[in-house]
Design a protein around this motif. Structure first.
Motif, PDB file in Angstrom:
ATOM      1  N   VAL A 146       0.754  -1.181  -0.016  1.00 23.24           N
ATOM      2  CA  VAL A 146       0.081  -0.117   0.083  1.00 23.24           C
ATOM      3  C   VAL A 146       0.863   1.069   0.109  1.00 23.24           C
ATOM      4  O   VAL A 146       1.826   1.279   0.802  1.00 23.24           O
ATOM      5  N   VAL A 147       0.533   2.321  -0.982  1.00 23.97           N
ATOM      6  CA  VAL A 147       1.487   3.366  -1.071  1.00 23.97           C
ATOM      7  C   VAL A 147       0.412   4.464  -0.417  1.00 23.97           C
ATOM      8  O   VAL A 147      -0.720   4.545  -0.528  1.00 23.97           O
ATOM      9  N   ILE A 148       0.838   5.283   0.759  1.00 24.15           N
ATOM     10  CA  ILE A 148      -0.062   6.195   1.275  1.00 24.15           C
ATOM     11  C   ILE A 148       0.886   7.460   1.006  1.00 24.15           C
ATOM     12  O   ILE A 148       2.143   7.750   0.935  1.00 24.15           O
ATOM     13  N   TYR A 203       0.151  -5.640   5.866  1.00 25.14           N
ATOM     14  CA  TYR A 203       0.521  -4.796   4.594  1.00 25.14           C
ATOM     15  C   TYR A 203       1.716  -4.111   4.623  1.00 25.14           C
ATOM     16  O   TYR A 203       2.359  -3.727   5.727  1.00 25.14           O
ATOM     17  N   ASP A 204       2.467  -4.378   3.498  1.00 28.07           N
ATOM     18  CA  ASP A 204       3.744  -3.508   3.450  1.00 28.07           C
ATOM     19  C   ASP A 204       3.397  -2.263   2.833  1.00 28.07           C
ATOM     20  O   ASP A 204       2.488  -1.919   2.369  1.00 28.07           O
ATOM     21  N   THR A 205       4.126  -1.043   3.341  1.00 24.65           N
ATOM     22  CA  THR A 205       3.816   0.346   3.289  1.00 24.65           C
ATOM     23  C   THR A 205       4.807   1.083   2.505  1.00 24.65           C
ATOM     24  O   THR A 205       5.983   0.956   3.071  1.00 24.65           O
ATOM     25  N   LEU A 206       4.614   1.821   1.807  1.00 22.68           N
ATOM     26  CA  LEU A 206       5.594   2.859   1.229  1.00 22.68           C
ATOM     27  C   LEU A 206       4.970   4.133   1.630  1.00 22.68           C
ATOM     28  O   LEU A 206       3.604   4.276   1.213  1.00 22.68           O
ATOM     29  N   GLU A 266       9.847   1.542  -7.359  1.00 25.20           N
ATOM     30  CA  GLU A 266      10.220   0.746  -6.515  1.00 25.20           C
ATOM     31  C   GLU A 266       9.377  -0.619  -6.189  1.00 25.20           C
ATOM     32  O   GLU A 266      10.179  -1.573  -6.095  1.00 25.20           O
ATOM     33  N   ALA A 267       8.171  -0.529  -6.283  1.00 29.31           N
ATOM     34  CA  ALA A 267       7.217  -1.583  -6.018  1.00 29.31           C
ATOM     35  C   ALA A 267       5.843  -1.215  -6.454  1.00 29.31           C
ATOM     36  O   ALA A 267       5.511  -0.312  -5.976  1.00 29.31           O
ATOM     37  N   ILE A 268       5.467  -1.810  -7.656  1.00 31.21           N
ATOM     38  CA  ILE A 268       3.998  -1.431  -7.990  1.00 31.21           C
ATOM     39  C   ILE A 268       3.354  -1.875  -7.089  1.00 31.21           C
ATOM     40  O   ILE A 268       2.835  -2.963  -6.598  1.00 31.21           O
ATOM     41  N   PRO A 269       2.382  -1.010  -6.297  1.00 31.44           N
ATOM     42  CA  PRO A 269       1.485  -1.091  -5.314  1.00 31.44           C
ATOM     43  C   PRO A 269       0.024  -1.913  -5.549  1.00 31.44           C
ATOM     44  O   PRO A 269      -0.240  -1.622  -6.833  1.00 31.44           O
ATOM     45  N   ASP A 270      -0.192  -2.543  -4.749  1.00 36.30           N
ATOM     46  CA  ASP A 270      -1.680  -3.181  -4.776  1.00 36.30           C
ATOM     47  C   ASP A 270      -2.685  -2.071  -4.694  1.00 36.30           C
ATOM     48  O   ASP A 270      -3.864  -2.055  -5.568  1.00 36.30           O
ATOM     49  N   VAL A 271      -2.494  -0.954  -3.992  1.00 35.29           N
ATOM     50  CA  VAL A 271      -3.663   0.187  -3.831  1.00 35.29           C
ATOM     51  C   VAL A 271      -2.819   1.332  -3.394  1.00 35.29           C
ATOM     52  O   VAL A 271      -1.634   1.325  -2.706  1.00 35.29           O
TER      53      VAL A 271
END
Length: 170
Positions: free
Chosen positions: A4-6, A26-29, A43-48
């Motif tokens: 999840v990107v915030i 969840y992993d977060t960025l 870096e990482a295509i997020p799921d949402v």
């Protein structure tokens, strides 16, 4: 693990979301502005992506030279084929009809008002888009624009009786 990107300008809110989402597995960025959010995506295509509608494009002295909102960041994401199908949940402070319309036009997956938003409501949206029934591969396999059929703008929500997230067939 789901990512999840915030994108949230408030450090306090950003850190609280990170902590709660990590507790849920969840992993977060995260970042405080749109420019850094775009830089995070490779870096990482997020799921949402959770995107505050009031997020500036950048912070500091350059921010006043180029005022832009979180919806401008969403527009930039939608113009790049690598990121156009990532589900984005827009979080807003006010129910400005033009923001709602623009978010829908940009194929935001959801638009939630921050006032009165509970953790349970937000987590249900994250689970809906990043959970086992909505893996990133299923979003990337859909043609551009297909997400609008699973958007909260056109469906009831994650708690409705229709669990089928596939676009309607003609």
């Amino acid at each position: 693990m789901s990512v999840v990107v915030i994108v949230e300008p408030s450090a306090l809110e950003r850190e609280a979301l990170e902590m709660k989402l990590r507790r849920e597995g969840y992993d977060t960025l995260s970042t405080q502005n749109g420019r850094d959010a775009i830089a995070l995506l490779p870096e990482a295509i997020p799921d949402v992506i959770l995107l505050d509608a009031s997020t500036p494009w950048q912070h500091g002295a350059e921010a006043s030279a180029r005022p832009a909102s979180g919806l401008d960041t969403l527009e930039r994401m939608r113009h790049d084929p690598r990121w156009r199908s990532i589900p984005v949940v827009v979080l807003g402070d006010a129910a400005d009809p033009s923001d709602l319309r623009r978010a829908a036009d940009l194929h935001a997956a959801d638009f939630l008002l921050k006032s009165g938003l509970t953790w349970a409501d937000l987590l249900s949206r994250v689970r809906y888009y990043a959970g086992p029934h909505a893996s990133p591969a299923s979003y990337h396999a859909r043609p551009h624009g297909a997400m609008e059929h699973t958007s909260r703008f056109s469906r009831g929500g994650p708690d409705d009786d229709d669990d089928d997230a596939r676009p309607p067939t003609n």
